[in-house]
Every structure is written in C-alpha cells, then in structure tokens.
Write a protein that holds these residues in place. Sequence first.
Motif, PDB file in Angstrom:
ATOM      1  N   SER A  20       0.830  -0.764  -0.300  1.00 32.28           N
ATOM      2  CA  SER A  20       0.166   0.041  -0.090  1.00 32.28           C
ATOM      3  C   SER A  20       0.871   1.488   0.115  1.00 32.28           C
ATOM      4  O   SER A  20       0.529   2.528  -0.829  1.00 32.28           O
ATOM      5  N   TYR A  34      -3.083   7.416   4.367  1.00 35.64           N
ATOM      6  CA  TYR A  34      -4.651   7.603   5.421  1.00 35.64           C
ATOM      7  C   TYR A  34      -5.002   8.875   5.316  1.00 35.64           C
ATOM      8  O   TYR A  34      -6.521   8.943   5.374  1.00 35.64           O
ATOM      9  N   GLY A  37      -7.359   9.384   2.070  1.00 35.75           N
ATOM     10  CA  GLY A  37      -8.373   8.020   1.622  1.00 35.75           C
ATOM     11  C   GLY A  37      -9.444   8.963   3.317  1.00 35.75           C
ATOM     12  O   GLY A  37     -10.951   8.975   3.106  1.00 35.75           O
ATOM     13  N   LEU A  65     -16.326   3.448  -0.018  1.00 34.25           N
ATOM     14  CA  LEU A  65     -14.623   2.300  -0.015  1.00 34.25           C
ATOM     15  C   LEU A  65     -14.352   2.852  -1.693  1.00 34.25           C
ATOM     16  O   LEU A  65     -13.004   2.771  -0.850  1.00 34.25           O
ATOM     17  N   LEU A  66     -15.030   2.615  -2.388  1.00 37.77           N
ATOM     18  CA  LEU A  66     -14.276   2.977  -3.923  1.00 37.77           C
ATOM     19  C   LEU A  66     -13.195   4.656  -3.804  1.00 37.77           C
ATOM     20  O   LEU A  66     -12.877   5.204  -3.842  1.00 37.77           O
ATOM     21  N   ASP A  69     -10.660   4.414  -1.462  1.00 36.44           N
ATOM     22  CA  ASP A  69      -9.601   3.663  -2.694  1.00 36.44           C
ATOM     23  C   ASP A  69      -9.071   4.883  -3.454  1.00 36.44           C
ATOM     24  O   ASP A  69      -7.165   4.271  -2.897  1.00 36.44           O
ATOM     25  N   GLY A  73      -5.052   5.836  -2.912  1.00 41.06           N
ATOM     26  CA  GLY A  73      -4.302   5.757  -3.005  1.00 41.06           C
ATOM     27  C   GLY A  73      -2.832   6.583  -4.452  1.00 41.06           C
ATOM     28  O   GLY A  73      -2.309   6.148  -4.917  1.00 41.06           O
ATOM     29  N   CYS A  76      -0.869   7.826  -1.944  1.00 46.74           N
ATOM     30  CA  CYS A  76       0.160   6.332  -2.219  1.00 46.74           C
ATOM     31  C   CYS A  76       1.164   6.563  -3.314  1.00 46.74           C
ATOM     32  O   CYS A  76       2.416   6.168  -2.863  1.00 46.74           O
ATOM     33  N   HIS A 112      -7.706  -1.940 -12.340  1.00 49.46           N
ATOM     34  CA  HIS A 112      -8.526  -0.810 -11.555  1.00 49.46           C
ATOM     35  C   HIS A 112     -10.090  -1.021 -11.916  1.00 49.46           C
ATOM     36  O   HIS A 112      -9.998  -0.431 -13.235  1.00 49.46           O
ATOM     37  N   HIS A 114     -12.616   0.261 -11.646  1.00 51.61           N
ATOM     38  CA  HIS A 114     -13.636   1.037 -10.846  1.00 51.61           C
ATOM     39  C   HIS A 114     -14.508   1.755 -11.211  1.00 51.61           C
ATOM     40  O   HIS A 114     -16.040   2.062 -11.080  1.00 51.61           O
ATOM     41  N   LYS A 188      -3.579   8.946 -10.127  1.00 52.39           N
ATOM     42  CA  LYS A 188      -2.886   7.654  -9.091  1.00 52.39           C
ATOM     43  C   LYS A 188      -2.287   6.658 -10.412  1.00 52.39           C
ATOM     44  O   LYS A 188      -1.167   6.223  -9.777  1.00 52.39           O
TER      45      LYS A 188
END
Length: 213
Positions: A20, A34, A37, A65-66, A69, A73, A76, A112, A114, A188
């Motif tokens: 991650s 974090y 997100g 949740l999407l 992420d 992400g 990250c 991915h 999404h 991302k």
Amino acid sequence: MHNQKSSYINWSYSGSTDMSFGTGATTSEKILGYGAGLIALAFYSYFFLMKIYPWNSWQYLLASLLAFDIAGGLVCNCLNSCKRFYSTSLQSEETSITVRLLKRHWFFTIIHIHPLIIQCCFGSSYIGIYGIFWYFALQSSAFIVMKTPLYLQRPMAMLLCLIALLFNSYIIRALNGFEWLIPALFIKIVYGHLVQEEPYRPLTEKHLNHSSN
C-alpha cells in the motif's frame, strides 16, 4: 537548499512487504496516505448523513470504499516509498504471487475496474458508455505511458491526465457523486503508479542503513 540536504536518493529497501505505502515507508508518508483516504471518506459520510444523493445504504458504503481507495491511492502512489517499491525488481524475500503480479504495471492497471463498478451500481442503466469508455481510456493511457521513453513519461502522463480531465468535464458526463473520481483515478495510475521517479528518502534513513551495516 535545506530540503535537498535533508534527503537522498535510495533505490534499495528491505523489511516487511508493504504493497500500500511501499516497503520502508515512514510514518509521515503513511499519515499522508491515510489522510487522503479519510478526507474522501469524510465527504461521503457527509453525503450519507445529509442524504445528498438518492442512493441506498449499500451504495453509500460502496461509494465510500471506492473514494477511500482512489483518494488514498492517489497520494500513496506518489509517495517516494511507493515509487521505489513498484519501480524496482522483485526482492529475494518477495515471494508472494500477489506481489509478483502487482509489481507488473499492466496487471496493476487492469484490476482498477472502478469505472465499470460505478456504471453498474450507480448508472441509470447497466448499458452505457461511461464505465466502458473510462476503463479502456485508462488502459490505453497506461499503455502509452509504459511505451514512452523515460525522460518523457512525466509530461506524457500529465498530458493524458489533462485530456481525461477535459473529457470528464465536457464530453463524457460524470455520474452524480463521482465528478472528481476519473481525474483522480488517472492521476493515481497514469502518473502516480506508472511514472518512474527518483525515490528520495529522509537523511535519517541513510543513517539507519549505515548503522545496520
């Protein structure tokens, strides 16, 4: 000048595998990931409490949740620890099939899905161009960046992100509640994950490496 002197480039790493944040991520890097997100999650929590969109509870949960992420992400994948992890070959201790697959840029990109999830779960019908268009646009953009010479990868990625932003704003109508998601997804993957950049590390990490040797 102070920032330059407090960091150095380091491609090597060791320790517990972290897919991650990238193995060896600092506490500050993890907080940034974090934090991004949680900011997105806070927005969708507000949407749920205020009933901003005519969604069912499970749709709000899925959207949250999407969002967590993609937003997490995005940051990250731009972390130096993550850049280093995904831009280097497998380490001797990285024997997991999951790590082996995720370190392949093409695999990381194709999972991915999404836009397809959003189209199926939030679109007015199961048949539409939103999900299919953006999924294949993402794959095509990733392919272009992977085939671009290293010294042009970053500007090429930015150009593709710009095109995605313009299409998202004026050509392919964004679904309500996800107006931001496609540009963020492109940043991302197309920039954050695929563009190889020098992994700067804090000078304290260099001292730790020397002391361990």
